[in-house]
Enzyme design. Structure first.
Site, PDB file in Angstrom:
ATOM      1  N   ALA A   1     -10.410 -34.134   4.254  1.00 14.28           N
ATOM      2  CA  ALA A   1     -10.697 -34.256   2.440  1.00 14.28           C
ATOM      3  C   ALA A   1     -11.738 -33.124   2.522  1.00 14.28           C
ATOM      4  O   ALA A   1     -12.859 -33.593   3.549  1.00 14.28           O
ATOM      5  CB  ALA A   1     -10.353 -34.852   2.314  1.00 14.28           C
ATOM      6  N   ASP A   2     -11.683 -32.005   1.375  1.00 19.18           N
ATOM      7  CA  ASP A   2     -12.921 -31.299   1.356  1.00 19.18           C
ATOM      8  C   ASP A   2     -14.159 -32.366   0.752  1.00 19.18           C
ATOM      9  O   ASP A   2     -13.895 -33.324   0.417  1.00 19.18           O
ATOM     10  CB  ASP A   2     -12.475 -30.502   0.504  1.00 19.18           C
ATOM     11  CG  ASP A   2     -13.629 -29.310   0.276  1.00 19.18           C
ATOM     12  OD1 ASP A   2     -15.203 -29.199   0.998  1.00 19.18           O
ATOM     13  OD2 ASP A   2     -13.790 -27.722  -0.246  1.00 19.18           O
ATOM     14  N   PHE A   3     -15.191 -32.004   0.336  1.00 23.56           N
ATOM     15  CA  PHE A   3     -15.958 -33.239  -0.218  1.00 23.56           C
ATOM     16  C   PHE A   3     -16.001 -33.322  -1.463  1.00 23.56           C
ATOM     17  O   PHE A   3     -15.668 -32.791  -2.404  1.00 23.56           O
ATOM     18  CB  PHE A   3     -17.732 -32.223   0.511  1.00 23.56           C
ATOM     19  CG  PHE A   3     -18.776 -33.156  -0.397  1.00 23.56           C
ATOM     20  CD1 PHE A   3     -19.436 -33.443   0.518  1.00 23.56           C
ATOM     21  CD2 PHE A   3     -19.251 -32.711  -1.374  1.00 23.56           C
ATOM     22  CE1 PHE A   3     -20.165 -34.509   0.240  1.00 23.56           C
ATOM     23  CE2 PHE A   3     -19.985 -33.281  -1.253  1.00 23.56           C
ATOM     24  CZ  PHE A   3     -20.820 -34.709  -0.704  1.00 23.56           C
TER      25      PHE A   3
ATOM     26  N   ALA B   1     -13.603 -34.926  -2.269  1.00 23.53           N
ATOM     27  CA  ALA B   1     -11.729 -34.731  -2.600  1.00 23.53           C
ATOM     28  C   ALA B   1     -11.060 -35.952  -2.798  1.00 23.53           C
ATOM     29  O   ALA B   1      -9.982 -36.149  -3.703  1.00 23.53           O
ATOM     30  CB  ALA B   1     -11.000 -33.439  -2.037  1.00 23.53           C
TER      31      ALA B   1
END
Length: 704
Positions: free
Chosen positions: A243-245, A247
């Site tokens: 998962a992106d930062f 997110a």
């Protein structure tokens, strides 16, 4: 080695607390099992980033302008060499910090659907086929050559690439954490996903990063449809997902699809997310205790993460000597600098030339170099960049030529990049008079305008005053257009050359009408100034092609938040662009003949002749159209070629394997039968490209 079996055995010996500690980008050590700490977060978009000295290659959008997938592979091989050398050096010093590992969260293969998007320069442009081909080759270069291994084993990795951001992501930056991208099935499968599918199926990409946004209400990092149904089941992806930062937290505090962070962690892991770029997956412990998440689901996530580490030769995985033993001396070495310069030279696009270029140095006494990007290192490097051991700005590149040929170089900043003045105390336009003095005392004027990653980039970038990373419009910012007009008018009959350095399209209508030549430099890397000077003075012929459309104005575009592809990019745009996708001028003319279609091998055979008087590169571009399709036409093949003056040679150009098919609402291919019109040339077959180049592509038909 059966990495899955080995990983499962290792995980079986761990406590729940120990397993959960592995699911965040800063994975904790488990000393009793010999598991060292590991930080997953590293970047290699166009060189090793944020980790000290490294070769800073041209930004991704500039690499895309080369239209050269083989070059992308070369660049990625150099990047992974430096990554391995740095990793070994850091390990010897016990340094396991962020930006020090072998898992690179690159490349960014999102579609650059709108020129206002701040992060578009991290991508390979607006076309799904070009993006796929460049992305596949970049991933292969990062991960190393595939070795013959038994079907039950995974292949070993040089470094681990990660395709991002999955999926349908291209702004807005402001509010990306809660934005809902509404997208129809046709665009979803035929524009936004093809590059990701190619990354998985052709390149065997090891990682996939989920995007911040939702798609039709479904948050990407908690989407079973994306992470399991499509990625794992349909495409048979066998790597890790991240998962992106932050997110994960945004699932509850921004998207509000869950009530709290514990529910968010459960949603993401159950949907197929293995790793959190952040600290929030620590709450998986509570999610298991509350019955929202099974320990078996945690096991599967950690097993997948351990497989990746083992494939890299870590955690007892088999090491590849030629990877482990790459010496530290490769860091920004001369070989890599030479490749860097070549990439930069091939990325620069000549948009206009009234025969002013190339410049004849023996006829020049004084050249005036003016503009906020003339002596700017920031304008060379884009974002997600390292620190080069050497930088050559445009001013420095011209100065090198001046020393070689004996002409004088005068310089004036002219104006601030985006403010009314260059410091607080003076009046507005405080550098303008100096610029006009340079004009009066020069034979030729070189204007260096545009942007840098401080005013187009990611949400939260320091110093960004322009809508959290996105551009408000396509205009030159601040006082730059005023400077352009004043300098050009003051020059009178003296030649004025514009070098626009930006990661995205700028509205250059006025410049196109009034200056003598225009070069698009993108962000050309640490040696970009030398590359630009080499083209200006004819040491090489320009060969870059636009990977994005340059529109006349943002008035020609749909609303930025509209994710429909209708009237977007060259494939759907109904107006006349200023400079079309695929366009770029040369100092030479090339001719095409003997075009044949080899359907059996899915390729075009043709003869190309360089009718110019110097060696030069060109890009053969093949487009296809069909009356039943929404697309006006689409790129289905390209090849970068190089020919000596007067040389003629036969080439084959492979075509997109799905060129004559499209995907339905389930993502399944269906053939489009009947007559296809095939265009073979050095540009699109549109009237604007034909008028700008003075060349018509060869048109043929194909029955499918």
């Amino acid at each position: 080695m059966d990495y899955k079996k080995a990983a499962r055995e290792l995980v079986s010996q761990m406590t729940l607390e120990e397993k959960v500690s592995q699911m965040m980008h800063s994975a904790a050590p488990v000393e009793r099992l010999g598991i060292p700490a590991y930080n997953w977060w590293n970047e290699a978009l166009h060189g090793i980033a944020r980790s000290g000295t490294a070769t800073v290659f041209p930004q991704a959008i500039a690499l895309a302008a080369t239209f050269d997938d083989a070059l992308l592979y070369e660049v990625a091989c150099a990047v992974s060499d430096e990554g391995r050398a740095k990793y070994r050096a850091y390990q010897e010093e016990g340094d396991r910090d962020i930006y020090k590992g072998l898992t690179f969260w690159s490349p960014n293969i999102n579609i650059f659907r709108d020129p206002r998007w701040g992060r578009g320069h991290e991508t390979y442009g607006e076309d799904p086929y070009l993006t796929a081909r460049l992305g596949v080759n970049f991933i292969k270069g990062l991960q190393g050559e595939e070795k013959e291994l038994p079907p039950t084993a995974h292949r070993q990795l040089k470094t681990a690439a990660c395709a991002k951001h999955f999926a349908v992501h291209s702004g807005p930056e402001k509010g990306r954490q809660d934005f809902n991208a509404e997208c129809n099935d046709y665009d979803f499968w035929n524009t936004y996903l093809p590059a990701f599918e190619a990354a998985v199926k052709e390149a065997g990409v090891e990682g996939v990063m989920g995007a911040y946004n939702r798609i039709n209400g479904d948050p990407c990092c908690g989407s079973k449809r994306l992470l399991k149904d499509i990625l794992r089941d349909k495409w048979e992806f066998d790597g890790y997902t991240v998962a992106d930062f932050y997110a994960i937290r945004h699932l509850n505090d921004k998207h509000k699809v869950t009530e709290n962070i514990v529910e968010s962690c459960a949603l993401a892991v159950n949907a197929g997310c293995n790793l959190d770029c952040g600290v929030f997956f620590g709450n998986c412990l509570n999610a298991v205790k509350e019955g929202l998440l099974s320990e078996e689901a945690v096991d599967e996530a950690v097993i997948q993460l351990f497989i990746t580490r083992m494939r890299l030769g870590l955690l007892g995985g088999e090491e590849v000597p030629e990877y482990v033993n790459i010496p530290y001396e490769v860091i920004d070495c001369q070989k890599h600098k030479d490749l860097n310069l070549k990439a930069s030279q091939n990325s620069i696009v000549m948009l206009k030339n009234d025969s002013t270029l190339p410049l004849a140095p023996e006829k020049i006494k004084t050249i005036g170099v003016i503009g906020p990007n003339a002596d700017s290192r920031a304008a060379l490097v884009g974002n997600y960049n390292g620190t080069a051991s050497e930088y050559i700005t445009v001013l420095e590149g011209i100065t090198e030529q001046g020393k070689e040929h004996g002409f004088r170089v005068l310089y004036a900043e002219g104006c601030h990049l985006y403010k009314e003045k260059t410091s607080d105390l003076p009046l507005s336009h405080n550098r303008e008079a100096e610029a006009l003095a340079v004009v009066k005392n020069s034979d030729i004027i070189l204007l260096c305008l545009g942007l840098d990653a401080g005013i187009e980039g990611e949400d939260g970038d320091a110093g960004n005053e322009f809508a959290s990373g996105d551009k408000l419009n396509l205009n030159l910012p601040g006082q730059q257009h005023r400077l352009l007009e004043k300098v050009t008018k003051a020059a009178g009959s003296k030649p004025v050359i514009l070098v626009n350095i930006s990661g995205s399209a700028i509205a250059l209508m006025w410049a196109d009408k009034h200056v003598n030549a225009v070069l698009q430099g993108f962000y050309p890397g640490s040696l970009g100034g030398r590359a630009i000077a080499d083209i200006l003075f004819g040491k090489i012929s320009p060969s870059g092609k636009l990977p994005v459309t340059f529109y006349k104005s943002d008035d020609d575009l749909p609303h930025f938040h509209d994710y429909s592809m209708d009237n977007r990019t060259y494939r759907y745009y109904k107006g006349e662009p200023l400079y079309p996708f695929g366009f770029g001028l040369s100092y030479c003319k090339f001719e095409i003949s003997n075009v044949t279609v080899n359907q059996t091998q899915n390729e075009i055979i043709l003869t190309v002749k360089n009718t110019g008087n110097i060696q030069a590169c060109e890009t053969v571009q093949i487009y296809a159209s069909h009356p039943e399709l929404k697309e006006i036409y689409s790129l289905i093949g390209f090849r970068k070629i190089e020919l000596d003056a007067g040389e003629s040679q036969c080439f084959s150009v492979p075509l997109d394997r799905n060129a004559f098919s499209r995907r339905d609402e389930n993502g399944d291919l269906y053939k489009i039968g009947g007559k296809w019109k095939i265009s073979v040339g050095f540009s699109q077959p549109d009237e604007r490209s034909i008028n700008l180049t003075g060349m018509k592509p060869v048109i043929t038909e194909l029955n499918v």
